[in-house]
Enzyme design. Sequence first.
Site, PDB file in Angstrom:
ATOM      1  N   GLN A  79       0.873  -1.214  -0.183  1.00  0.00           N
ATOM      2  CA  GLN A  79      -0.016  -0.011   0.159  1.00  0.00           C
ATOM      3  C   GLN A  79       0.968   1.503   0.095  1.00  0.00           C
ATOM      4  O   GLN A  79       0.467   2.384   0.791  1.00  0.00           O
ATOM      5  CB  GLN A  79      -0.918  -0.013   1.150  1.00  0.00           C
ATOM      6  CG  GLN A  79      -2.107  -0.948   0.882  1.00  0.00           C
ATOM      7  CD  GLN A  79      -2.833  -0.540  -0.170  1.00  0.00           C
ATOM      8  OE1 GLN A  79      -2.981   0.510  -0.383  1.00  0.00           O
ATOM      9  NE2 GLN A  79      -3.649  -1.532  -0.880  1.00  0.00           N
ATOM     10  N   SER A  80       2.075   1.167  -0.608  1.00  0.00           N
ATOM     11  CA  SER A  80       2.939   2.410  -0.707  1.00  0.00           C
ATOM     12  C   SER A  80       2.300   3.558  -1.445  1.00  0.00           C
ATOM     13  O   SER A  80       2.038   3.294  -2.564  1.00  0.00           O
ATOM     14  CB  SER A  80       4.292   1.964  -1.141  1.00  0.00           C
ATOM     15  OG  SER A  80       4.981   3.002  -1.597  1.00  0.00           O
ATOM     16  N   ASN A  81       2.254   4.645  -0.747  1.00  0.00           N
ATOM     17  CA  ASN A  81       1.724   5.968  -1.410  1.00  0.00           C
ATOM     18  C   ASN A  81       2.689   6.342  -2.451  1.00  0.00           C
ATOM     19  O   ASN A  81       2.591   6.899  -3.362  1.00  0.00           O
ATOM     20  CB  ASN A  81       1.613   6.932  -0.374  1.00  0.00           C
ATOM     21  CG  ASN A  81       0.247   6.624   0.411  1.00  0.00           C
ATOM     22  OD1 ASN A  81      -0.734   6.461  -0.077  1.00  0.00           O
ATOM     23  ND2 ASN A  81       0.767   6.477   1.656  1.00  0.00           N
TER      24      ASN A  81
END
Length: 330
Positions: A79-81
């Site tokens: 879920q890396s922005n």
Amino acid sequence: MATELTETSPTVLGTWPTPLEAAPRLAQAIGLGAADLWVKRDDLTGLGGGGNKVRKLEWLCGAALGRGADTLVTCGAAQSNHARLTAAAGARLGLDVVLVLAGSATDPGGGNVALDGLMGASVVWAGDVAHEALDPLALAVVDQLRQEGARPELIPYGGSSVLGARGYVACGLELLHQAPDLGTVVTALGSGGTMAGLVHALGCRRVLGVDCGAIEHPARTVGTLVAGLAGAPSRPDELRIRLDHVGAGYAVLTEPVMDALTLAARTEGLILDPIYTGRALAGLMSAVEDEEIKSGERTILLHSGGLPGLFGHAGAVARATGALAEFPRR
Ligand SMILES: Cc1ncc(COP(=O)(O)O)c(C=O)c1O
């Protein structure tokens, strides 16, 4: 006295300056005066859903374009922005993007992963590994692409190199224009570049980092980046870093963070995320409780983005959905 903006990135990807907004109802709810708390809206940086990484990517992509790159490679959590915004930067600049992400294709996706796909990125699933294991995998992808004749550029984890951190020097200078009397800027501390850039612009005393548990040695990492920006040794022991909101680890939702998310949403219609900005507000609330931050000083919460991450966090989504009141109330 206005400070001259001196830090201008070579490649514009975002919308600048971002707004600085008052948050009087949230201020009073956490024990500050109504005029004391302001929110720096770096969730509104424009590109790809917005967030802090746009400022770093302007510098990192500028360097990549200067070297003739045709592909961006980076790594991060599922879920890396940062990965999502690298995908967005690649789309905007006409570059291919390969993301090396922890997790697997069979994990529940959504959130940032859905946006990565929408923006045309390719993914290498790295399995259940710590972030340190992602760097060598990303380097292997770079090697493979070179052998295939591509011109790949490795974008560091979280965009946190000295070059990437210059984006947050620019943010610090922007804040000095908007709020010359600023007391403390509170920021989430992930890979460290955001805090390091702010410290370079504003000094250690005016920046409070709230560690999110993404890296093993936050003070050392931020200190090294600050030294790199200054071209001189730094004093990591002078950095203001709170370690009290890591909880059971980076991806695990804590009660104070859920409370902070709920409070910001219900007092200001301000949506934070469970990993970064929720921790930043929870840390700010603890700092008010133990009087590290006091009424009468201008405090700024850096809203560094992360909304897609909220929708990618099953626990936070379940808690938020469960809090929906039915009408008529029983
Ligand atoms: C929404 C958000 N806020 C804050 C951070 C932390 O920034 P940094 O990695 O520069 O410490 C991140 C990092 O990924 C992020 O995605």
